[in-house]
Design a protein around this motif. Structure first.
Motif, PDB file in Angstrom:
ATOM      1  N   ALA A  21      52.579 -21.368 -58.017  1.00  0.00           N
ATOM      2  CA  ALA A  21      53.737 -22.218 -57.734  1.00  0.00           C
ATOM      3  C   ALA A  21      55.012 -21.405 -57.517  1.00  0.00           C
ATOM      4  N   ALA A  22      54.920 -20.095 -57.642  1.00  0.00           N
ATOM      5  CA  ALA A  22      56.108 -19.243 -57.490  1.00  0.00           C
ATOM      6  C   ALA A  22      55.652 -17.860 -57.016  1.00  0.00           C
ATOM      7  N   ASN A  23      56.461 -16.861 -57.237  1.00  0.00           N
ATOM      8  CA  ASN A  23      56.202 -15.515 -56.741  1.00  0.00           C
ATOM      9  C   ASN A  23      55.337 -14.717 -57.723  1.00  0.00           C
ATOM     10  N   TYR A  24      54.056 -15.039 -57.760  1.00  0.00           N
ATOM     11  CA  TYR A  24      53.081 -14.317 -58.575  1.00  0.00           C
ATOM     12  C   TYR A  24      51.707 -14.566 -57.979  1.00  0.00           C
ATOM     13  N   VAL A  25      50.724 -13.806 -58.419  1.00  0.00           N
ATOM     14  CA  VAL A  25      49.356 -14.017 -57.960  1.00  0.00           C
ATOM     15  C   VAL A  25      48.596 -14.784 -59.042  1.00  0.00           C
ATOM     16  N   PRO A  26      47.562 -15.542 -58.648  1.00  0.00           N
ATOM     17  CA  PRO A  26      46.857 -16.351 -59.630  1.00  0.00           C
ATOM     18  C   PRO A  26      45.971 -15.540 -60.576  1.00  0.00           C
ATOM     19  N   VAL A  36      43.972 -13.960 -65.685  1.00  0.00           N
ATOM     20  CA  VAL A  36      44.303 -15.181 -64.965  1.00  0.00           C
ATOM     21  C   VAL A  36      45.664 -15.685 -65.438  1.00  0.00           C
ATOM     22  N   SER A  37      46.542 -15.913 -64.470  1.00  0.00           N
ATOM     23  CA  SER A  37      47.872 -16.461 -64.774  1.00  0.00           C
ATOM     24  C   SER A  37      47.732 -17.823 -65.442  1.00  0.00           C
TER      25      SER A  37
END
Length: 148
Positions: A21-26, A36-37
């Motif tokens: 949902a933002a600037n990161y990888v899952p 895992v985020s």
């Protein structure tokens, strides 16, 4: 029995892995470890929102935690599709200051993972309170998975 077979027996189909949902990888894969985020409580009707101890009870919170566990498995499947050997969870429960049943809420995820993965689903974990979570969701859980 494979994870997919066990999930089918439970009547669970993994959804597509949720997009960030933002600037990161899952997820990040390093060797045989998948980080895992945080996965937020999200069901077929959208985000599962609420605050434990205010407008949501433990049973509803546990169901929200289960949806996080399903999303975690979907991310691992997207990352590598490997068999899970071990895992560790960090869970955040959107709750009032006096709510103390975070572990019971997170049991929704823990019980599901053991049911779905057998002994490989037994894990270390943290279950902590949060004053609020993104989008007002009830639960967010991140995971670290050792894969084959």
């Amino acid at each position: 029995m494979s994870i997919t077979s066990r999930l089918n027996d439970l009547g669970v189909t993994l959804p597509d892995a949720p997009a960030p949902a933002a600037n990161y990888v899952p997820f990040v894969v390093t060797g045989n470890t998948v980080y895992v985020s945080g996965q937020i409580s999200n069901g077929p009707d959208g985000f599962i929102t609420g605050k434990l101890g205010a407008d949501m009870d433990v049973a509803a919170g546990a169901e929200a935690a289960k949806t996080c566990a399903i999303s975690l498995l979907a991310q691992v499947q997207a990352a590598c599709g490997g068999d899970i050997e071990r895992l560790k969870l960090t869970a955040f429960v959107n709750s009032t200051a006096d709510f103390t049943d975070q572990p019971k809420v997170v049991n929704g995820a823990s019980d599901f993972l053991v049911e779905a993965l057998g002994d490989a689903g037994r894990h270390a974990r943290s279950a902590v309170s949060a004053a609020s979570l993104p989008l007002g969701v009830a639960v967010e859980i991140e995971g670290i998975f050792e894969i084959e």
